[in-house]
Each structure stands twice: as structure tokens, then as C-alpha cells.
Motif scaffolding. Sequence first.
Motif, PDB file in Angstrom:
ATOM      1  N   LEU A 107      34.537  10.499  19.182  1.00  0.00           N
ATOM      2  CA  LEU A 107      33.961  11.565  18.381  1.00  0.00           C
ATOM      3  C   LEU A 107      32.574  11.930  18.924  1.00  0.00           C
ATOM      4  O   LEU A 107      32.450  12.297  20.079  1.00  0.00           O
ATOM      5  CB  LEU A 107      33.937  11.180  16.900  1.00  0.00           C
ATOM      6  CG  LEU A 107      35.318  10.921  16.260  1.00  0.00           C
ATOM      7  CD1 LEU A 107      35.176  10.476  14.822  1.00  0.00           C
ATOM      8  CD2 LEU A 107      36.199  12.150  16.357  1.00  0.00           C
ATOM      9  N   LYS A 173      47.789  13.333  24.743  1.00  0.00           N
ATOM     10  CA  LYS A 173      46.351  13.096  24.857  1.00  0.00           C
ATOM     11  C   LYS A 173      46.025  12.409  26.177  1.00  0.00           C
ATOM     12  O   LYS A 173      45.103  12.806  26.899  1.00  0.00           O
ATOM     13  CB  LYS A 173      45.849  12.238  23.682  1.00  0.00           C
ATOM     14  CG  LYS A 173      44.355  11.944  23.736  1.00  0.00           C
ATOM     15  CD  LYS A 173      43.908  11.008  22.622  1.00  0.00           C
ATOM     16  CE  LYS A 173      44.125   9.550  22.985  1.00  0.00           C
ATOM     17  NZ  LYS A 173      43.456   8.629  22.024  1.00  0.00           N
ATOM     18  N   ARG A 242      44.562   7.300  17.661  1.00  0.00           N
ATOM     19  CA  ARG A 242      43.154   6.911  17.633  1.00  0.00           C
ATOM     20  C   ARG A 242      42.333   7.993  18.327  1.00  0.00           C
ATOM     21  O   ARG A 242      42.739   8.552  19.332  1.00  0.00           O
ATOM     22  CB  ARG A 242      42.938   5.567  18.343  1.00  0.00           C
ATOM     23  CG  ARG A 242      43.683   4.400  17.705  1.00  0.00           C
ATOM     24  CD  ARG A 242      43.520   3.135  18.544  1.00  0.00           C
ATOM     25  NE  ARG A 242      44.474   2.116  18.158  1.00  0.00           N
ATOM     26  CZ  ARG A 242      44.214   1.107  17.326  1.00  0.00           C
ATOM     27  NH1 ARG A 242      42.998   0.988  16.814  1.00  0.00           N
ATOM     28  NH2 ARG A 242      45.145   0.225  17.025  1.00  0.00           N
ATOM     29  N   HIS A 243      41.158   8.268  17.761  1.00  0.00           N
ATOM     30  CA  HIS A 243      40.290   9.285  18.340  1.00  0.00           C
ATOM     31  C   HIS A 243      39.645   8.774  19.629  1.00  0.00           C
ATOM     32  O   HIS A 243      39.340   7.599  19.771  1.00  0.00           O
ATOM     33  CB  HIS A 243      39.189   9.683  17.353  1.00  0.00           C
ATOM     34  CG  HIS A 243      39.693  10.443  16.170  1.00  0.00           C
ATOM     35  ND1 HIS A 243      40.239  11.702  16.276  1.00  0.00           N
ATOM     36  CD2 HIS A 243      39.714  10.128  14.839  1.00  0.00           C
ATOM     37  CE1 HIS A 243      40.585  12.142  15.064  1.00  0.00           C
ATOM     38  NE2 HIS A 243      40.283  11.207  14.186  1.00  0.00           N
TER      39      HIS A 243
END
Length: 300
Positions: A107, A173, A242-243
Motif C-alpha cells: 500500500l 497480479k 494480499r496487497h
Amino acid sequence: MTDIEQSGASTLTGSKQTMASWARIIESLEAIPPVYRAAYAAFTKGVQSFPTLILTPASRELSRKISEKLLWIAGNTLTVLERDGNQITGREFNLDALRDVEVGTILLYSWITISGITQTGEFVSSTFAFNTATLRHFTTLLEQARGFPAKMPSAALHSEQAKLDYLQKIAYKFMNFAKSSIRPDAKVITSLWQPEIRVKSFDFLGIQLFRTISTAHLLIVTDKEVILIRDDPRIKSVRGARHGGVWRYIPRRSLVAAEIGESTGNLLTMTLLLTNNGHLDILFATEQQHALSETQKLLP
């Protein structure tokens, strides 16, 4: 929360707290914080032009304390001044001879860790933490640390990135992360995808509970580097994802050997042995044994 934010959280507005976590460019001698000036003068004696200075804040994110630092590049040398109260420790790294580089982005929190021999002969790892919004300030550092060519060929890059298209439906991702990680002059030799490994912990009232043994990760072997991209286990999974991510870039010159061994839970571990007594253990499911063996033949 950074040290600056923590000490003044009651008086700083949200925007000022965010700005306190930014890495920032120092554009003049007068703008250098006074605590660094004597050390800066000592390390730049004889330097004619003013380098691009980056000041990174102190941080306590993810249960890890990271000190404030002032850094700059002159030629192929990265100088890092680390602050501990009013004490400054200075180190110089040859960017052409780093053992490895780690980049993490979760983040708004990011960090870079460089590991290598300093010009005084000691092996050191140094970490810079900063708000992800200021990651752009480190582009030159990362490109030099990874040995990007001065003239970046791009004609063949798309075809090399296409070798990772198989991830589109299984790990979108990671596919994007991987494609953006390939050096413009590199050839992708192989890659090995490992989904998150979870095992049953116990049953509770008929409900099966699981624990994570290893987060999802992707191992990429190019003719220039070995790249490991992984999820950070400190970040909770939300709806199975998961970020952010963590990238480890290891130049081929830093590899000593690759070993495969059995691990607990009927898993396999690939251990990359690195220079300066370093090693990196990577867990894989047993069904990956053939692919691991084939990858091992390509290393170091």
C-alpha cells in the motif's frame, strides 16, 4: 507510523503525517539538515557538482524500526549517511558490486534494502523506508543497482515479457509484477510459480482451520538475474489475496550454488547459496520437484 508521525500524532494533521513519511529531494547545501552537514562535507570532498540527495524518514512500520538516512549517488558509488540521534554513520557502496537488492511495496509503505561490501571492506545491509508515493525518487538508484545498460534496448523486451503470459489466468497480479521486473536487456530463461501453501491446522466444531506455510511466490531466472517475487506474510489475506509484494533481485554473479532438499510437511526447499555466506530458502510443493530439478540445472 513513522517516528516523526508517532512523536507528533496529536498535533499533525493527516496530510502532514503523510508528508512526513515521504522521501524528499534535497536541492541545495542550505537545505541539508544540520545534523548531516559535517558528514556530507567529509564524504563529498573534492566533488565538484552537487549530487541529487534523498532524505528518507525514520519508520516503525510492520514492526520494524528503520532509521532516517541521507543518500546520494556519485558515479557508481552510493553513499548512505545513517542517523542515530545526533550521531551519523557513513558508508559507501559500489553499485556495480552489490550482492542483492530487495524492494517492498505494501500500500503506502515501501522500502529498499541493498546488501553488499562497502568501500571499507565490511558486508552491510542498509534499508530505506518511505511512502510509496515517492518511490519514483529511487528509479536511478534501482536501475544502477541492478546494472541496467546506459542505452536500454526495448525491441526484444516485449517478447521476453510474453514468456510470462501463462500467469494471466492463475496469478494476474504476479504476471504484472513479473513483466515490470524484467531488465530491458535480459532474456527470460525460465520461471516457476508457486501458489500459497496452506496446511490444515485442526478441526474446531466440524470447521477445518488452516495455516499458511508459505505465501505465493514466483521465481524467475534470466541471463542477468534471479528474481524472487513474493507476497509478504505480515500482510493479512483478504478474500484470498494480499496487497503489495516483495521483490528480491540477485545478480547471477552473486550465486554460488542452488540446492534442493526436503522440508517439513512433505515440502521441498530450494536454497540459493549467495556470496558473503548468504542464502535464500524458497518453499515449493512436492509436485514441483521435476520443475525444480530443471531450474537447478540452470543455476548458478
